[in-house]
Scaffold this motif. Structure first.
Motif, PDB file in Angstrom:
ATOM      1  N   HIS A  16       0.838  -1.200   0.000  1.00  0.00           N
ATOM      2  CA  HIS A  16       0.000   0.000   0.000  1.00  0.00           C
ATOM      3  C   HIS A  16       0.879   1.258   0.000  1.00  0.00           C
ATOM      4  N   ARG A  19       2.533   1.877  -3.270  1.00  0.00           N
ATOM      5  CA  ARG A  19       1.588   2.483  -4.235  1.00  0.00           C
ATOM      6  C   ARG A  19       1.427   3.976  -3.987  1.00  0.00           C
ATOM      7  N   SER A 153     -14.078   6.634 -10.142  1.00  0.00           N
ATOM      8  CA  SER A 153     -12.966   5.676 -10.116  1.00  0.00           C
ATOM      9  C   SER A 153     -11.780   6.164 -10.942  1.00  0.00           C
ATOM     10  N   SER A 155      -8.780   5.027 -13.541  1.00  0.00           N
ATOM     11  CA  SER A 155      -8.703   3.978 -14.558  1.00  0.00           C
ATOM     12  C   SER A 155      -7.462   4.218 -15.404  1.00  0.00           C
ATOM     13  N   LYS A 234     -10.524  -4.440 -15.230  1.00  0.00           N
ATOM     14  CA  LYS A 234      -9.968  -4.300 -13.878  1.00  0.00           C
ATOM     15  C   LYS A 234      -8.798  -5.243 -13.609  1.00  0.00           C
ATOM     16  N   GLU A 235      -8.801  -6.417 -14.233  1.00  0.00           N
ATOM     17  CA  GLU A 235      -7.687  -7.364 -14.044  1.00  0.00           C
ATOM     18  C   GLU A 235      -6.385  -6.812 -14.636  1.00  0.00           C
ATOM     19  N   SER A 237      -5.756  -3.542 -15.041  1.00  0.00           N
ATOM     20  CA  SER A 237      -5.630  -2.130 -14.718  1.00  0.00           C
ATOM     21  C   SER A 237      -4.373  -1.858 -13.886  1.00  0.00           C
ATOM     22  N   LYS A 238      -3.277  -1.527 -14.592  1.00  0.00           N
ATOM     23  CA  LYS A 238      -1.996  -1.238 -13.930  1.00  0.00           C
ATOM     24  C   LYS A 238      -1.384  -0.014 -14.572  1.00  0.00           C
ATOM     25  N   PRO A 243      -0.885  -1.735  -9.413  1.00  0.00           N
ATOM     26  CA  PRO A 243      -2.296  -1.957  -9.714  1.00  0.00           C
ATOM     27  C   PRO A 243      -3.112  -0.685  -9.467  1.00  0.00           C
ATOM     28  N   GLU A 245      -6.888   0.370  -8.903  1.00  0.00           N
ATOM     29  CA  GLU A 245      -8.197  -0.217  -8.630  1.00  0.00           C
ATOM     30  C   GLU A 245      -9.277   0.471  -9.464  1.00  0.00           C
ATOM     31  N   LYS A 246      -9.917  -0.318 -10.322  1.00  0.00           N
ATOM     32  CA  LYS A 246     -10.996   0.245 -11.139  1.00  0.00           C
ATOM     33  C   LYS A 246     -12.326  -0.287 -10.632  1.00  0.00           C
ATOM     34  N   THR A 247     -13.149   0.617 -10.150  1.00  0.00           N
ATOM     35  CA  THR A 247     -14.498   0.245  -9.715  1.00  0.00           C
ATOM     36  C   THR A 247     -15.483   0.780 -10.759  1.00  0.00           C
TER      37      THR A 247
END
Ligand code: OGA
Ligand code: MN
Length: 258
Positions: A16, A19, A153, A155, A234-235, A237-238, A243, A245-247
């Motif tokens: 975390h 990131r 979100s 992206s 989302k898999e 999404s980097k 990574p 996080e795409k919601t």
């Protein structure tokens, strides 16, 4: 067992922090270039594909969302047609806005468009599992510039160079020597709102752009015509290996006349 749990939560914490560091370090660098870019192409791309972070405030995001949600939530997400450029989405167009939201759209017009924008603003609601596959917006329905605000979100948008020789929109596709099958596909594609030309990222150059929540992107000229754009699932999404996080993501997209 307790030890194991603890070390995995420490690992989680470290990841975390890592990131956060990446996010802080790259606040001004939202583009990750891949492959061998000819210098001129890259210069033009930087000029023609801009991302403005924090274009709207949290309060403005909420007020836009509040206007859209009552209508949007009554539609169902489309997951049926795998061939379509977008999967897992619902969309609408809106002409009349509450004055406070109209002001935000005026700001988009001022910053992204020299002249006027089309009266209907496009709203695209992408489900957490939704994906926008590589495509180019049809030159029949949209002019030189596409500008989008991202709500709810972060992206990652990927732009891959299309082969300008193989990919030309419009009637020039229908030239002699082309097989009937290609001509038929071309005719159908001309009608479509979003074209899906082949643009393979292997042996090619492309760019990933981090689109933070509440940012505005402005895609024009070369970025709009010579590159496909897509929003990574989302898999995938980097950004810079971290990574993202795409919601659920809602985009509010303004375009100018063709
Ligand atoms: C589109 C599109 C991008 C976005 O609707 O054609 O590319 O930001 N949308 O939602
Ligand atoms: Mn598009």
């Amino acid at each position: 067992m307790i030890l194991l749990n603890r070390s995995s939560s420490i690992r989680h914490l470290l990841r975390h922090c890592h990131r956060q560091v990446i996010a802080a370090r790259n606040k001004d660098n939202l583009t990750d270039f891949h492959g061998k870019w000819p210098e001129k192409e890259q210069q033009n791309f930087i000029k023609d594909m801009r991302v403005i972070t924090d274009f709207i405030s949290e309060a403005e995001e909420q007020q836009l969302h509040e206007e859209i949600e009552p209508y949007m939530s009554r539609l169902r997400y489309e997951f049926d047609h795998w061939d379509d450029a977008i999967h897992g989405f619902r969309e609408t167009e809106r002409k009349k806005w509450y004055p406070h939201n109209r002001d935000i759209l005026e700001r988009v017009r001022d910053i992204a468009f020299q002249g006027s924008i089309m009266p209907y603003v496009h709203i695209l609601d992408l489900a957490p599992d939704g994906v926008i596959k590589p495509h180019v917006d049809s030159t029949r329905y949209c002019g030189t510039t596409i500008a989008g605000i991202s709500l709810l979100s972060d992206s990652v948008m990927r732009l891959v160079r299309t082969d300008a020789q193989k990919y030309e929109q419009g009637d020039s596709l229908n030239k002699a020597g082309e097989s009937n099958e290609n001509a038929a596909t071309a005719a159908a594609e001309t009608e479509a709102y979003r074209h899906q030309p082949a643009a393979l990222k292997d042996d090619n150059f492309y760019a990933d752009l981090l689109l933070p929540r509440r940012s505005l992107y402005i895609m024009s000229h070369t970025a709009r015509y010579n590159f496909t754009h897509e929003i990574l699932a989302k898999e995938e999404s980097k950004f810079l290996n971290a990574p993202i996080e795409k919601t659920r993501r809602i985009s509010i997209i303004c375009r100018n006349e063709p």
